[in-house]
Structures are given as C-alpha cells and as structure tokens.
Scaffold this motif. Structure first.
Motif, PDB file in Angstrom:
ATOM      1  N   HIS A  76       0.667  -1.051  -0.064  1.00  0.00           N
ATOM      2  CA  HIS A  76      -0.063   0.101   0.071  1.00  0.00           C
ATOM      3  C   HIS A  76       0.917   1.147   0.131  1.00  0.00           C
ATOM      4  O   HIS A  76       0.588   2.247  -0.766  1.00  0.00           O
ATOM      5  N   ASN A  77       1.955   1.292   0.818  1.00  0.00           N
ATOM      6  CA  ASN A  77       2.717   2.429   0.929  1.00  0.00           C
ATOM      7  C   ASN A  77       3.218   2.546  -0.224  1.00  0.00           C
ATOM      8  O   ASN A  77       3.893   3.753  -0.714  1.00  0.00           O
ATOM      9  N   CYS A  78       3.888   1.627  -0.974  1.00  0.00           N
ATOM     10  CA  CYS A  78       4.580   1.668  -2.354  1.00  0.00           C
ATOM     11  C   CYS A  78       3.772   2.296  -3.291  1.00  0.00           C
ATOM     12  O   CYS A  78       4.329   3.119  -4.084  1.00  0.00           O
ATOM     13  N   PHE A  79       2.436   1.824  -3.287  1.00  0.00           N
ATOM     14  CA  PHE A  79       1.796   2.327  -4.347  1.00  0.00           C
ATOM     15  C   PHE A  79       1.106   3.868  -4.014  1.00  0.00           C
ATOM     16  O   PHE A  79       0.971   4.777  -5.004  1.00  0.00           O
ATOM     17  N   THR A  80       0.914   4.083  -2.835  1.00  0.00           N
ATOM     18  CA  THR A  80       0.775   5.563  -2.164  1.00  0.00           C
ATOM     19  C   THR A  80       1.757   6.468  -2.539  1.00  0.00           C
ATOM     20  O   THR A  80       1.482   7.784  -2.925  1.00  0.00           O
ATOM     21  N   GLU A  84       3.116   5.949 -10.312  1.00  0.00           N
ATOM     22  CA  GLU A  84       2.786   4.769 -10.983  1.00  0.00           C
ATOM     23  C   GLU A  84       3.770   4.721 -12.168  1.00  0.00           C
ATOM     24  O   GLU A  84       3.765   5.726 -13.006  1.00  0.00           O
ATOM     25  N   GLY A  85       4.221   3.513 -12.410  1.00  0.00           N
ATOM     26  CA  GLY A  85       5.244   3.330 -13.438  1.00  0.00           C
ATOM     27  C   GLY A  85       6.480   3.406 -13.078  1.00  0.00           C
ATOM     28  O   GLY A  85       7.436   3.155 -13.823  1.00  0.00           O
ATOM     29  N   SER A  86       6.803   3.976 -11.855  1.00  0.00           N
ATOM     30  CA  SER A  86       8.234   4.110 -11.404  1.00  0.00           C
ATOM     31  C   SER A  86       8.643   2.748 -11.272  1.00  0.00           C
ATOM     32  O   SER A  86       7.954   1.583 -11.004  1.00  0.00           O
ATOM     33  N   ALA A  87       9.959   2.744 -11.110  1.00  0.00           N
ATOM     34  CA  ALA A  87      10.864   1.375 -10.746  1.00  0.00           C
ATOM     35  C   ALA A  87      10.161   0.696  -9.538  1.00  0.00           C
ATOM     36  O   ALA A  87       9.817  -0.571  -9.411  1.00  0.00           O
ATOM     37  N   ILE A  88      10.161   1.512  -8.402  1.00  0.00           N
ATOM     38  CA  ILE A  88       9.799   0.935  -7.172  1.00  0.00           C
ATOM     39  C   ILE A  88       8.122   0.471  -7.361  1.00  0.00           C
ATOM     40  O   ILE A  88       8.035  -0.491  -6.760  1.00  0.00           O
ATOM     41  N   TYR A  89       7.433   1.252  -7.804  1.00  0.00           N
ATOM     42  CA  TYR A  89       6.080   0.924  -8.022  1.00  0.00           C
ATOM     43  C   TYR A  89       5.927  -0.407  -8.670  1.00  0.00           C
ATOM     44  O   TYR A  89       5.080  -1.218  -8.312  1.00  0.00           O
ATOM     45  N   GLN A  90       6.766  -0.741  -9.774  1.00  0.00           N
ATOM     46  CA  GLN A  90       6.724  -1.642 -10.674  1.00  0.00           C
ATOM     47  C   GLN A  90       7.204  -3.122  -9.794  1.00  0.00           C
ATOM     48  O   GLN A  90       6.560  -4.084 -10.137  1.00  0.00           O
ATOM     49  N   MET A  91       8.227  -2.770  -9.055  1.00  0.00           N
ATOM     50  CA  MET A  91       8.806  -3.779  -8.219  1.00  0.00           C
ATOM     51  C   MET A  91       7.859  -4.145  -7.226  1.00  0.00           C
ATOM     52  O   MET A  91       7.810  -5.349  -6.638  1.00  0.00           O
ATOM     53  N   ALA A  92       7.097  -3.293  -6.765  1.00  0.00           N
ATOM     54  CA  ALA A  92       6.204  -3.578  -5.716  1.00  0.00           C
ATOM     55  C   ALA A  92       5.054  -4.490  -6.128  1.00  0.00           C
ATOM     56  O   ALA A  92       4.364  -5.256  -5.538  1.00  0.00           O
TER      57      ALA A  92
END
Length: 110
Positions: A76-80, A84-92
């Motif tokens: 949830h924190n990664c997505f918040t 959207e589309g960043s490396a961290i978002y995609q890895m999450a």
C-alpha cells in the motif's frame, strides 16, 4: 514449501511444551500418589497437551496474519508514495503478485 516449515514449527513447539510438562511432572514422584490419581493425571496431561496444541496453533495463525497484514501495508505504501510506472511501483507490483502466489499455494491451502 512454507507448509512444511509451519508443520515442523508446530511439532517442535509441541515437543518443547511436552518436555517442559515432563520436567514439571518429574518433580513429583509417581509413587507418592495412589494409583487412581495416576489415571486422572494422565487425562489431565492429555487435556493440557491438547490445550497447548490449540494455543500454539492460534499463535501461529496470529503470526501469519500479522506478517501478511504488514506486507499489505508495505505494498500500500509503495503504491501510495511512488509514482505509477516508477521502478519502485513496478517492483512492488511484482513482489505483491509473488507473495500472493505463495500465500495461495502454501498458506491458504494449509
């Protein structure tokens, strides 16, 4: 799979509890009690072992629940807090899917 780990952990916990119970029981000698009380004691030990097993199963279930809940908070924190589309978002997203697959195949089937 983690299912084997959980079963091994349960059996180890039960063995430890039984050993502690035996140590407690060995402090009193069997010969100091009448024969009728020994049967009652065995029944009480069986009941206490079943209670201990139920308590350890509940503790294990609680631990699994809290770990899964904490993981969901991480996702949830990664997505918040990441675009959207960043490396961290995609890895999450990838890690969340992998975690869900493990949960479905091991924990939910357990």
């Amino acid at each position: 799979c983690s299912q084997k780990y959980f079963r091994r952990m349960k059996s180890t916990t039960l063995k430890m509890e039984e050993e502690q119970q035996q140590e407690t029981n060995s402090a009193t000698t069997v010969s100091s009690f009448p024969k009728e009380n020994n049967d009652d004691g065995e029944k009480k030990n069986k009941i206490s072992n079943e209670e201990a097993m139920q308590k350890s199963e509940k503790a294990l279930d609680d631990a699994i629940y809290f770990v899964l809940r904490d993981l969901e908070l991480v996702w949830h924190n990664c997505f918040t807090y990441n675009e959207e589309g960043s490396a961290i978002y995609q890895m999450a997203q990838v890690q969340r899917r992998k975690c869900q697959m493990i949960r479905i195949s091991c924990i939910d089937a357990f």
